[in-house]
Design a protein around this motif. Structure first.
Motif, PDB file in Angstrom:
ATOM      1  N   ILE A   1      15.065 -71.317  -2.859  1.00 32.06           N
ATOM      2  CA  ILE A   1      15.928 -70.197  -3.244  1.00 32.06           C
ATOM      3  C   ILE A   1      15.827 -69.097  -2.189  1.00 32.06           C
ATOM      4  O   ILE A   1      16.836 -68.537  -1.755  1.00 32.06           O
ATOM      5  N   GLY A   2      14.607 -68.779  -1.765  1.00 32.29           N
ATOM      6  CA  GLY A   2      14.435 -67.786  -0.704  1.00 32.29           C
ATOM      7  C   GLY A   2      15.104 -68.211   0.587  1.00 32.29           C
ATOM      8  O   GLY A   2      15.759 -67.401   1.264  1.00 32.29           O
ATOM      9  N   GLN A   3      14.978 -69.479   0.922  1.00 35.81           N
ATOM     10  CA  GLN A   3      15.616 -69.992   2.127  1.00 35.81           C
ATOM     11  C   GLN A   3      17.136 -69.914   1.996  1.00 35.81           C
ATOM     12  O   GLN A   3      17.829 -69.511   2.931  1.00 35.81           O
ATOM     13  N   ASP A   4      17.660 -70.270   0.842  1.00 38.42           N
ATOM     14  CA  ASP A   4      19.105 -70.213   0.615  1.00 38.42           C
ATOM     15  C   ASP A   4      19.624 -68.786   0.724  1.00 38.42           C
ATOM     16  O   ASP A   4      20.667 -68.543   1.336  1.00 38.42           O
ATOM     17  N   LEU A   5      18.913 -67.850   0.142  1.00 39.38           N
ATOM     18  CA  LEU A   5      19.359 -66.458   0.206  1.00 39.38           C
ATOM     19  C   LEU A   5      19.365 -65.933   1.633  1.00 39.38           C
ATOM     20  O   LEU A   5      20.272 -65.204   2.035  1.00 39.38           O
ATOM     21  N   MET A   6      18.365 -66.310   2.426  1.00 39.51           N
ATOM     22  CA  MET A   6      18.315 -65.865   3.810  1.00 39.51           C
ATOM     23  C   MET A   6      19.437 -66.495   4.629  1.00 39.51           C
ATOM     24  O   MET A   6      20.101 -65.822   5.423  1.00 39.51           O
ATOM     25  N   VAL A   7      19.678 -67.788   4.449  1.00 40.18           N
ATOM     26  CA  VAL A   7      20.771 -68.453   5.175  1.00 40.18           C
ATOM     27  C   VAL A   7      22.111 -67.851   4.772  1.00 40.18           C
ATOM     28  O   VAL A   7      22.971 -67.591   5.622  1.00 40.18           O
ATOM     29  N   SER A   8      22.297 -67.602   3.478  1.00 40.78           N
ATOM     30  CA  SER A   8      23.543 -66.989   3.016  1.00 40.78           C
ATOM     31  C   SER A   8      23.722 -65.590   3.609  1.00 40.78           C
ATOM     32  O   SER A   8      24.822 -65.221   4.020  1.00 40.78           O
ATOM     33  N   TYR A   9      22.636 -64.833   3.649  1.00 42.46           N
ATOM     34  CA  TYR A   9      22.705 -63.497   4.252  1.00 42.46           C
ATOM     35  C   TYR A   9      23.107 -63.584   5.721  1.00 42.46           C
ATOM     36  O   TYR A   9      23.936 -62.810   6.201  1.00 42.46           O
ATOM     37  N   LEU A  10      22.514 -64.527   6.442  1.00 43.45           N
ATOM     38  CA  LEU A  10      22.833 -64.669   7.863  1.00 43.45           C
ATOM     39  C   LEU A  10      24.287 -65.087   8.075  1.00 43.45           C
ATOM     40  O   LEU A  10      24.950 -64.608   8.997  1.00 43.45           O
TER      41      LEU A  10
ATOM     42  N   VAL B   1      31.113 -70.539   2.635  1.00 41.51           N
ATOM     43  CA  VAL B   1      29.983 -71.479   2.589  1.00 41.51           C
ATOM     44  C   VAL B   1      28.761 -70.775   1.995  1.00 41.51           C
ATOM     45  O   VAL B   1      28.030 -71.361   1.186  1.00 41.51           O
ATOM     46  N   ALA B   2      28.539 -69.524   2.358  1.00 41.22           N
ATOM     47  CA  ALA B   2      27.404 -68.765   1.816  1.00 41.22           C
ATOM     48  C   ALA B   2      27.549 -68.577   0.310  1.00 41.22           C
ATOM     49  O   ALA B   2      26.573 -68.710  -0.435  1.00 41.22           O
TER      50      ALA B   2
ATOM     51  N   ALA C   1       9.976 -69.624   4.151  1.00 43.51           N
ATOM     52  CA  ALA C   1      10.491 -70.346   2.986  1.00 43.51           C
ATOM     53  C   ALA C   1      10.666 -71.831   3.312  1.00 43.51           C
ATOM     54  O   ALA C   1      10.401 -72.696   2.471  1.00 43.51           O
ATOM     55  N   GLY C   2      11.089 -72.137   4.516  1.00 45.00           N
ATOM     56  CA  GLY C   2      11.219 -73.541   4.915  1.00 45.00           C
ATOM     57  C   GLY C   2       9.876 -74.239   4.950  1.00 45.00           C
ATOM     58  O   GLY C   2       9.751 -75.401   4.529  1.00 45.00           O
ATOM     59  N   CYS C   3       8.846 -73.549   5.446  1.00 47.62           N
ATOM     60  CA  CYS C   3       7.498 -74.133   5.468  1.00 47.62           C
ATOM     61  C   CYS C   3       6.972 -74.353   4.048  1.00 47.62           C
ATOM     62  O   CYS C   3       6.401 -75.409   3.750  1.00 47.62           O
ATOM     63  N   LEU C   4       7.165 -73.368   3.179  1.00 54.45           N
ATOM     64  CA  LEU C   4       6.729 -73.539   1.796  1.00 54.45           C
ATOM     65  C   LEU C   4       7.513 -74.639   1.097  1.00 54.45           C
ATOM     66  O   LEU C   4       6.972 -75.372   0.269  1.00 54.45           O
TER      67      LEU C   4
ATOM     68  N   VAL D   1      29.279 -70.473  -1.804  1.00 55.19           N
ATOM     69  CA  VAL D   1      29.122 -71.771  -2.475  1.00 55.19           C
ATOM     70  C   VAL D   1      27.651 -72.159  -2.527  1.00 55.19           C
ATOM     71  O   VAL D   1      27.149 -72.604  -3.569  1.00 55.19           O
ATOM     72  N   MET D   2      26.941 -71.987  -1.425  1.00 55.13           N
ATOM     73  CA  MET D   2      25.515 -72.322  -1.401  1.00 55.13           C
ATOM     74  C   MET D   2      24.732 -71.491  -2.405  1.00 55.13           C
ATOM     75  O   MET D   2      23.885 -72.006  -3.133  1.00 55.13           O
ATOM     76  N   SER D   3      25.014 -70.200  -2.464  1.00 56.73           N
ATOM     77  CA  SER D   3      24.310 -69.336  -3.413  1.00 56.73           C
ATOM     78  C   SER D   3      24.682 -69.678  -4.847  1.00 56.73           C
ATOM     79  O   SER D   3      23.849 -69.571  -5.753  1.00 56.73           O
ATOM     80  N   SER D   4      25.923 -70.087  -5.073  1.00 53.01           N
ATOM     81  CA  SER D   4      26.328 -70.489  -6.422  1.00 53.01           C
ATOM     82  C   SER D   4      25.634 -71.775  -6.849  1.00 53.01           C
ATOM     83  O   SER D   4      25.258 -71.927  -8.016  1.00 53.01           O
ATOM     84  N   LEU D   5      25.466 -72.697  -5.923  1.00 55.92           N
ATOM     85  CA  LEU D   5      24.782 -73.955  -6.251  1.00 55.92           C
ATOM     86  C   LEU D   5      23.296 -73.747  -6.530  1.00 55.92           C
ATOM     87  O   LEU D   5      22.656 -74.597  -7.146  1.00 55.92           O
ATOM     88  N   THR D   6      22.739 -72.620  -6.110  1.00 58.92           N
ATOM     89  CA  THR D   6      21.341 -72.322  -6.401  1.00 58.92           C
ATOM     90  C   THR D   6      21.101 -72.236  -7.900  1.00 58.92           C
ATOM     91  O   THR D   6      20.015 -72.571  -8.384  1.00 58.92           O
ATOM     92  N   ILE D   7      22.109 -71.828  -8.646  1.00 54.48           N
ATOM     93  CA  ILE D   7      21.985 -71.709 -10.100  1.00 54.48           C
ATOM     94  C   ILE D   7      21.636 -73.055 -10.732  1.00 54.48           C
ATOM     95  O   ILE D   7      20.966 -73.110 -11.758  1.00 54.48           O
ATOM     96  N   THR D   8      22.049 -74.157 -10.104  1.00 54.87           N
ATOM     97  CA  THR D   8      21.764 -75.474 -10.673  1.00 54.87           C
ATOM     98  C   THR D   8      20.276 -75.808 -10.653  1.00 54.87           C
ATOM     99  O   THR D   8      19.848 -76.735 -11.346  1.00 54.87           O
TER     100      THR D   8
END
Length: 137
Positions: free
Chosen positions: A51-60, A75-76, A3-6, A78-85
């Motif tokens: 979004i995929g990168q955020d979900l993986m980081v939040s999961y970790l 933090v996970a 996801a980071g590469c994409l 909040v990050m996932s909530s900000l994805t909605i923006t």
């Protein structure tokens, strides 16, 4: 990592399109406008890898089951909530005026501020976690 590469590719493509726009300034203005629009659409709508990168980081972050986690679990969330923006950017190709345009309040600025908030929060806590010794965790 994929996801980071994409995500980096989705930020690199618009610059290539913008380079093609200014390479030959004597082109037909219709072609110039088409390439410019394409660059802005790719830039504004290139967020799905993030979004995929955020979900993986939040999961970790949430999978850290230690009593004192390296990065707080909130933090996970909040990050996932900000994805909605980022989602209003899905409408940028449907409208030419108003808040959902590629440079409008919802189509661009809300997502840009939300994404900036995500990156700022994550960088702050990653630097803080890097500075802490991981002994006895």
């Amino acid at each position: 990592m994929g996801a980071g590469c994409l995500g980096s590719l989705s930020m690199m493509l618009p610059s290539m399109f913008f380079s093609a726009v200014i390479y030959r300034l004597d082109r037909d203005p219709v072609l110039t406008q088409m390439l410019s629009d394409t660059a802005w659409f790719v830039y504004a709508m290139g967020f799905p890898p993030f979004i995929g990168q955020d979900l993986m980081v939040s999961y970790l972050i949430l999978s850290d089951k230690r009593p004192d986690p390296l990065i707080p679990h909130w933090v996970a969330w909040v990050m996932s909530s900000l994805t909605i923006t980022l989602y209003p950017a899905l409408a940028v190709h449907c409208v030419k005026a108003g808040p959902f345009t590629w440079n409008g309040a919802l189509g661009f600025w809300v997502g840009a501020i939300g994404f900036g908030g995500q990156i700022g929060i994550l960088v702050f806590f990653l630097l803080r976690a890097h500075a802490q010794p991981d002994v006895g965790r």
